[in-house]
Design a protein around this motif. Sequence first.
Motif, short mmCIF file in Angstrom:
data_model
loop_
_atom_site.label_atom_id
_atom_site.label_comp_id
_atom_site.label_asym_id
_atom_site.label_seq_id
_atom_site.Cartn_x
_atom_site.Cartn_y
_atom_site.Cartn_z
N ASP A 21 0.82 -1.22 0.00
CA ASP A 21 0.00 0.00 0.00
C ASP A 21 0.85 1.26 0.00
O ASP A 21 0.45 2.29 -0.52
CB ASP A 21 -0.94 0.03 1.23
N ARG A 22 2.02 1.19 0.62
CA ARG A 22 2.90 2.36 0.71
C ARG A 22 3.79 2.50 -0.53
O ARG A 22 4.59 3.42 -0.63
CB ARG A 22 3.80 2.26 1.96
N GLY A 23 3.69 1.55 -1.46
CA GLY A 23 4.47 1.65 -2.69
C GLY A 23 5.84 1.00 -2.61
O GLY A 23 6.76 1.37 -3.35
N VAL A 24 6.00 0.04 -1.69
CA VAL A 24 7.27 -0.69 -1.58
C VAL A 24 7.09 -2.07 -2.21
O VAL A 24 6.10 -2.76 -1.94
CB VAL A 24 7.68 -0.84 -0.08
N GLU A 25 8.04 -2.47 -3.07
CA GLU A 25 7.98 -3.82 -3.67
C GLU A 25 8.37 -4.86 -2.63
O GLU A 25 9.35 -4.67 -1.90
CB GLU A 25 8.97 -3.92 -4.84
N VAL A 26 7.63 -5.96 -2.55
CA VAL A 26 7.90 -6.97 -1.53
C VAL A 26 8.18 -8.32 -2.16
O VAL A 26 7.46 -8.76 -3.06
CB VAL A 26 6.69 -7.14 -0.57
#
Length: 528
Positions: A21-26
């Motif tokens: 949701d925060r725009g970090v790739e996981v």
Amino acid sequence: MAPRVLISDKLSPAAIQIFKDRGVEVDFQPDLGKDKDKLAEIIGNYDGLAIRSATKVTPKILEKANRLKVIGRAGIGVDNVDLPAATAKGVIVMNTPFGNSITTAEHAIAMMFALAREIPAADASTQAGKWEKNRFMGVEVTGKTLGIIGCGNIGSIVAERGVGLKMKVIAFDPFLSPERALDLGVEKVELDDLLARADFITLHTPLTEKTKNILSAENLAKTKKGVRIINCARGGLVDEEALRAALDSKHVAGAAFDVFTIEPAETNPLFGHPNVVCTPHLGAATTEAQENVALQVAEQMSDYLLTGAISNAVNFPSITAEEAPKLKPFIELAEKLGSFAGQLTDTDIKTVRIIYEGAVADLKVKALTSAAVAGLLRPALADINVVSAPSVAKERGVVIEETTRAATGDYESLITVTVVTEQFERSVSGTVFADGHPRIVNIKGIKVDAEFAPAMVYVTNEDKPGFIGRFAGLLGDAGINIATFALGRDHAGGDAIALVAVDGAVPAELLAKVQALPQVKAAKALAF
């Protein structure tokens, strides 16, 4: 380009969603932590690494982590991360210090009841169809004395629960103030007093040089006959061999352990004893706690990777990216001045006074104070970090006073840390020169000029001829090389100090020889 985070242990799906949701790739690989070689192979592709306790972040892994900016540990203990190696690499290491405190405290209370009423043995016997009603004669906890070793975040929750169970609660913790003890409804005592009086002893302290084997064979012998011991903190706080002997001799009535010197514990001296209850490091294992720490670590890591904001870092204070370059050398100075004072202080600290003079007074002194307090408390509390230091100090009733003022002396910037205990007041001052290196310039009112070094010897002595020669001779005879030698005195023939940087650690027997020199009042080995 979006930052990439690798999750190498099991973490809640809600935490993964926060990153997304925060725009970090996981990249979620929950079993990767067990495969060190594979982790080392791919770690170079990530900006962040989110872990629990299964992943061991070694220097070898960090060597390959060329993009890594942050490691987030969902939980409090960061002993599975090589902190010096991470710091040297410039990697921020964060933990979640408060997410699982209640869970761990509740586990200690559950273990106390299991021990008091022999629940695991009674359950196994009953389910085997034996109905041994007369075999399991337990004890009540009401009215009994509960001794808590370490009354910090978790210990104080256990204390409150103990009071609620109508127990008499006593606590040993050098940092617990009488006022805080009163608030909790506990009696503050010395360790020997606790050992002699407690019916149940529960440990809630980090594992440091000072607390290792705090329940040694010698200390176990000082306990009340029939004592029951609970350890849900850290393996290594209790000498397991000595405890087994005390259980066999029936001096100790029972023990309940969630943590062991070697984990995973497939064998252990305590295993197999009928009065021992063991669980596999479940202290923080509840649905709520796992969720709390996972969500917290995802938020903290996302904040740092996207905005540069730092919170709950164990190797750096919470400051913004813009403030970092100016603050960094003064943070190092404040932490080392605190560490210097902390390593010389064995008694309860009442007050810490920090004075900022000159240009440093215009910087973010809260971060500097956090660094100084972390340095001060770390010799006794290994897990402390620059973010949690002020709240830990407050919890223990240590008063922190900050003063800022214009430059009054020879230095453009000066930081003075004063520690006040029942017995004494001790001050140490330092500055940062143009080369960016922190220096000590005053100890207890005596002028001195010394750079900090990894290994140092601090000596207070009478200012009489012959001391320096004898002291240097002892170091030389022991094969210890002197790097720098700083001296100061208040007046001719008065009190003097020597602060000596040496190459390598100073053995205890050498320190004892220095201490025995005729003019020497005190000698201490310091590490920075």
